[in-house]
Every structure is written in C-alpha cells, then in structure tokens.
Write an enzyme that holds these catalytic residues in place. Structure first.
Site, mmCIF file in Angstrom:
data_model
loop_
_atom_site.group_PDB
_atom_site.id
_atom_site.type_symbol
_atom_site.label_atom_id
_atom_site.label_comp_id
_atom_site.label_asym_id
_atom_site.label_seq_id
_atom_site.Cartn_x
_atom_site.Cartn_y
_atom_site.Cartn_z
ATOM 1 N N ASP A 9 0.862 -1.175 0.000
ATOM 2 C CA ASP A 9 0.000 0.000 0.000
ATOM 3 C C ASP A 9 0.905 1.235 0.000
ATOM 4 O O ASP A 9 2.100 1.142 0.314
ATOM 5 C CB ASP A 9 -0.887 -0.035 1.243
ATOM 6 C CG ASP A 9 -1.715 1.216 1.392
ATOM 7 O OD1 ASP A 9 -2.361 1.631 0.415
ATOM 8 O OD2 ASP A 9 -1.682 1.803 2.500
ATOM 9 N N ASP A 11 -0.184 5.149 0.936
ATOM 10 C CA ASP A 11 -0.457 6.086 2.024
ATOM 11 C C ASP A 11 -0.723 5.326 3.320
ATOM 12 O O ASP A 11 -1.630 4.490 3.395
ATOM 13 C CB ASP A 11 -1.659 6.962 1.683
ATOM 14 C CG ASP A 11 -1.450 7.745 0.387
ATOM 15 O OD1 ASP A 11 -0.391 7.564 -0.246
ATOM 16 O OD2 ASP A 11 -2.351 8.515 0.003
ATOM 17 N N ASP A 17 -0.086 9.088 5.764
ATOM 18 C CA ASP A 17 -1.413 9.315 5.202
ATOM 19 C C ASP A 17 -1.969 10.624 5.758
ATOM 20 O O ASP A 17 -2.577 10.662 6.829
ATOM 21 C CB ASP A 17 -2.335 8.146 5.548
ATOM 22 C CG ASP A 17 -3.686 8.248 4.847
ATOM 23 O OD1 ASP A 17 -3.918 9.260 4.155
ATOM 24 O OD2 ASP A 17 -4.495 7.310 4.993
ATOM 25 N N HIS A 18 -1.747 11.712 4.999
ATOM 26 C CA HIS A 18 -2.273 13.014 5.396
ATOM 27 C C HIS A 18 -3.705 13.214 4.900
ATOM 28 O O HIS A 18 -4.291 14.278 5.120
ATOM 29 C CB HIS A 18 -1.377 14.133 4.847
ATOM 30 C CG HIS A 18 -0.035 14.209 5.514
ATOM 31 N ND1 HIS A 18 0.115 14.415 6.871
ATOM 32 C CD2 HIS A 18 1.221 14.115 4.996
ATOM 33 C CE1 HIS A 18 1.399 14.447 7.179
ATOM 34 N NE2 HIS A 18 2.099 14.264 6.067
ATOM 35 N N GLY A 19 -4.235 12.217 4.212
ATOM 36 C CA GLY A 19 -5.573 12.338 3.642
ATOM 37 C C GLY A 19 -5.516 12.849 2.223
ATOM 38 O O GLY A 19 -5.296 14.042 2.005
ATOM 39 N N THR A 51 -2.226 1.023 -4.866
ATOM 40 C CA THR A 51 -2.840 2.060 -4.038
ATOM 41 C C THR A 51 -4.164 2.539 -4.605
ATOM 42 O O THR A 51 -4.277 2.814 -5.810
ATOM 43 C CB THR A 51 -1.871 3.254 -3.861
ATOM 44 O OG1 THR A 51 -2.524 4.300 -3.137
ATOM 45 C CG2 THR A 51 -1.389 3.789 -5.191
ATOM 46 N N GLN A 53 -6.626 5.441 -5.198
ATOM 47 C CA GLN A 53 -6.514 6.897 -5.276
ATOM 48 C C GLN A 53 -7.862 7.503 -5.645
ATOM 49 O O GLN A 53 -8.065 8.048 -6.723
ATOM 50 C CB GLN A 53 -5.427 7.282 -6.287
ATOM 51 C CG GLN A 53 -4.015 6.955 -5.821
ATOM 52 C CD GLN A 53 -3.642 7.715 -4.554
ATOM 53 O OE1 GLN A 53 -3.884 8.915 -4.432
ATOM 54 N NE2 GLN A 53 -3.051 7.008 -3.588
ATOM 55 N N CYS A 90 -5.560 2.892 -8.497
ATOM 56 C CA CYS A 90 -6.945 2.867 -8.974
ATOM 57 C C CYS A 90 -7.592 4.227 -8.704
ATOM 58 O O CYS A 90 -7.782 4.599 -7.544
ATOM 59 C CB CYS A 90 -7.744 1.764 -8.286
ATOM 60 S SG CYS A 90 -9.480 1.742 -8.797
ATOM 61 N N ARG A 108 -10.071 -1.608 -7.674
ATOM 62 C CA ARG A 108 -10.110 -0.939 -6.381
ATOM 63 C C ARG A 108 -10.035 -1.965 -5.261
ATOM 64 O O ARG A 108 -10.884 -2.854 -5.155
ATOM 65 C CB ARG A 108 -11.363 -0.064 -6.259
ATOM 66 C CG ARG A 108 -11.443 0.671 -4.914
ATOM 67 C CD ARG A 108 -12.573 1.680 -4.879
ATOM 68 N NE ARG A 108 -12.712 2.211 -3.527
ATOM 69 C CZ ARG A 108 -11.913 3.132 -2.977
ATOM 70 N NH1 ARG A 108 -10.925 3.635 -3.686
ATOM 71 N NH2 ARG A 108 -12.096 3.537 -1.744
ATOM 72 N N LYS A 109 -9.003 -1.853 -4.412
ATOM 73 C CA LYS A 109 -8.888 -2.777 -3.280
ATOM 74 C C LYS A 109 -10.146 -2.708 -2.406
ATOM 75 O O LYS A 109 -10.683 -1.617 -2.224
ATOM 76 C CB LYS A 109 -7.652 -2.413 -2.438
ATOM 77 C CG LYS A 109 -6.326 -2.568 -3.168
ATOM 78 C CD LYS A 109 -5.135 -2.255 -2.275
ATOM 79 C CE LYS A 109 -5.077 -0.795 -1.844
ATOM 80 N NZ LYS A 109 -3.855 -0.463 -1.072
#
Length: 395
Positions: A9, A11, A17-19, A51, A53, A90, A108-109
């Site tokens: 992965d 972020d 992972d800042h969002g 990842t 996205q 994705c 998409r995971k």
C-alpha cells in the site's frame, strides 16, 4: 517459474497518510520505509505499489498529480538505492464527482485487479507473496488472491489471523527472515467473497474477476479429453446421459438442449443426448422406493449400454447419487465426464475426464460449468463444419 513478491500500500505504509495525498509537497516518507524497500530490493524480492486513489474520482486532484507524486517518490527512493518495480493505482470510486472516474472497478482494493496486474507484470505467485498495508482493504486484497496479509499501524491494533507490525521496516524484517510463506496447495479452492460489499456494482465487479479466475483454473487438457469423448460418441451413434442436482440439474437439462438441437445447426449431427434430471415422475418414484442416492444409477441400468457416455455435474463432487452413477458407468465400460468444484470430491477422481473448477462459491462454479458445457457443444459443432463455413454461422 513464478516467484514471491511484496505488494505495498502507499499512504499509511510508505508515506504518511495526510488524507488524499495528491501533491509533492504533501509527501512525507514514514521513517525506515525507504530503507525497508531497499532491503527487499537487495534480497531480490520484487516490489509493487498498489494504491487506491479515490481523490481523482472525488476531484481533489487529477491523474497527472498522481504521476507527479510517484515521480517524486521514485527520485527519493533512488537516493537510497531503492526502487519499486511496478506502480499501480486505482482512480475510481462509485461515489466520485468526476464522471469519468465515478464507477466501481475490479482494480479498487479489496478487489484483486491490481494484484493480478502486478502478478502478470512481475511473474509473481500471489499465493507465496505478501500484501502489506494499513487498512482493511489491504487485508481483503490479500484474502482475495491467497497472499499473506501483513498489517502495519498502531501496535495496539489487532486482527485475528493477521500479523501486525508498527511500520514497514518491521514488516520487511519479517519478510526477509522467513523469505517464503506457507502457500495454499494449487488445488485448494479460493474463497469468495471474503468480506462484505456495500454495493451490488462493487460485488459485480469482484464477481466477474473471480469468475474469470475460476474459468482459467480449468485444465484445458481435460477439456480436450472431454471433447474427444463426446466427439467419438456422436460419431459412433452412442448415447450421452447427463445428470446433476439443483443448479447442476439445470445445467444437465441445458446440456441436452445444446447437444441435441444446438450441434445440428449447420452440421450432419443427429445426436442422442438425455438428461436424467428432467423427469420428476421417474425421479420421485425411484427416490421413494429405492432411495435418492439411486435416482441416476437406476435410470442408467435401464437405458445405458457399454460405450455410451455419462456427464455428471456436481459442484461438490461428493453427492451420493452422482458418485454411484459414475461408479456404475465406469464398471459397465462407459467413458465418463465430471464437472466439479470445491475439492472435486470422489467424482473428480472417478471420471475419465475431469473438468474441475478451482473455486469455493456455488454460483461461480455453476457459471463456469455452464460455460464449459457451452464450449464443448460449440467445439463439436464447429468441428463438423468446413473451415470456410464457420465464420458464416451464428454460435
């Protein structure tokens, strides 16, 4: 030979992972993550980034922004002799605001699309690989492809059956220590679904992906053997009997239709094909007087002759009436074809030709069986046509 690899992965695993990290200025590497990737590289273990996205679909940034972030990460990794072999992302999400990306996707995971793409690009054996991430969708991805999940995140976070590490550096140390993971035997059916889906379209995308994998699991040599058995039977005017229970009964009935009516279109074939699952009066009388386990065997005793063919359809491969029919047919010199799923049961071992679908979901198995039934009928039909006639026919 396929090899193990690591699917990371992005972020929350490699960078903070800042969002919705969609710009270079928001990229902050988690301490030790670059060194961890470098260590995997040095050990010769392929590394892919997979990842989600959704920020693209939601309009927070665009595709080019994702590429710029990855370009920056590639440069930073290279400073410490690290690299990622394949970058996959994705951009789709069903709740997106950008029309071009507002849809479900098998990439998409936790859907398996990106993992399958990484496996194809890097020649990976996913059942001996690791998926490392900080979210449930990463664990779900691992389950979807038979890989080993490794969770990275707060040390107080626990998940049953999933190894947890504070960060990628510790997870990489674990991978380098064991180097190999316990793999599922090749014949172990893969479960589907492995988690709850919140929308039918997302489930549909994952279902189609799993159905594709299941159909590809069928041994083509066994399909060829089954086609030869049927072709010989039709050439020699032998009878072909089909049987199954429940959904498999409908496939047996459909087989009678396609292998009697369908194969005659444009050919000289007049086949004799019978479903043993279609006559409720006969079935119920035999079941009532002799037991349900004899409903197919009893009919074969009346109708079948040596050299005739039995096609037995059973998702489990263990239904007593299917097994008895196969045993009787084999003892009487009848070639047999079994269409099975799950672990295949006794039917898989008894049949002359075994068309086994490596899946653990009744719908997937039955859909794959239906496809195999159709392709066998169509193969026999087209094989009786002149080469220049096939393209003019509707199949």
């Amino acid at each position: 030979m396929s090899r193990p690899g690591v699917l990371l992965d992005r972020d929350g695993t490699i960078i903070v992972d800042h969002g919705y990290v969609g710009s270079v200025d928001r990229v902050e590497f988690i301490p030790g993550s670059i060194e961890a990737i470098a260590a995997l590289n040095a050990a010769g273990i392929p590394v892919a980034v997979v990842t989600n996205q959704a920020g693209v679909a939601r309009g927070y940034y665009d595709i080019d922004d994702v590429h710029q972030v990855h370009k920056h990460m590639i440069a930073e990794l290279a400073r410490k002799d690290a690299h990622v072999d394949v970058w996959l992302f994705c951009p789709y999400h069903p709740d997106g605001k950008i029309a071009a990306f507002a849809r479900t996707s098998a990439d998409r995971k936790p859907a398996p699309g990106m993992a399958l793409a990484a496996a194809e690009a890097l020649d990976l054996d996913l059942t001996s690989s690791w998926v490392v991430g900080d979210a449930e969708c990463d664990i779900g991805l691992a389950a979807a492809v038979g890989a080993q999940p490794l969770y990275v995140g707060p040390p107080d976070t626990t998940r049953d059956g999933v190894r947890s590490f504070p960060d990628l550096a510790h997870a990489a140390d674990y991978i380098l220590t064991c180097r190999t993971v316990p793999t599922q035997p090749r014949d172990t059916p893969m479960r589907f679904p492995t988690h709850r889906f919140d929308s039918a379209d997302a489930y549909g995308g994952a279902y189609v992906t799993e159905l594709d994998r299941a159909v590809r699991s069928v041994d083509r040599a066994q399909l060829g053997r089954a086609a030869e058995i049927l072709d010989n039977a039709y050439r020699d005017d032998r009878a072909v009997f089909a049987c199954g229970n429940g959904g498999s009964a409908s496939i047996a009935n459909h087989l009678q239709c396609d292998h009697v009516k369908g194969v005659r279109n444009g050919t000289d074939l007049t086949t004799r094909v019978y479903s043993l699952s279609t006559n409720i009066e006969t079935l119920s009388a035999i079941a009532n007087d002799h037991g349900y386990e004899r409903v197919f065997e009893y009919q074969l005793q009346s109708h079948a002759r040596p050299g005739d063919v039995l096609v037995a359809i059973s998702s489990s491969g263990g239904s007593p009436n299917i097994v008895r029919a196969l045993e009787w047919a084999s003892a009487k010199g009848m070639p047999t074809i079994a269409l099975t799923g799950f672990d295949g049961g006794a039917a898989r071992r008894l049949a002359t030709a075994s068309i086994h679908v490596n899946a653990h979901n009744y719908g997937i198995i039955e859909d794959a069986h239906q496809a195999c039934m159709h392709l066998l009928a169509q193969y026999v039909r087209q094989s009786r046509m002149a080469a220049d006639v096939v393209a003019s026919q509707t199949f």
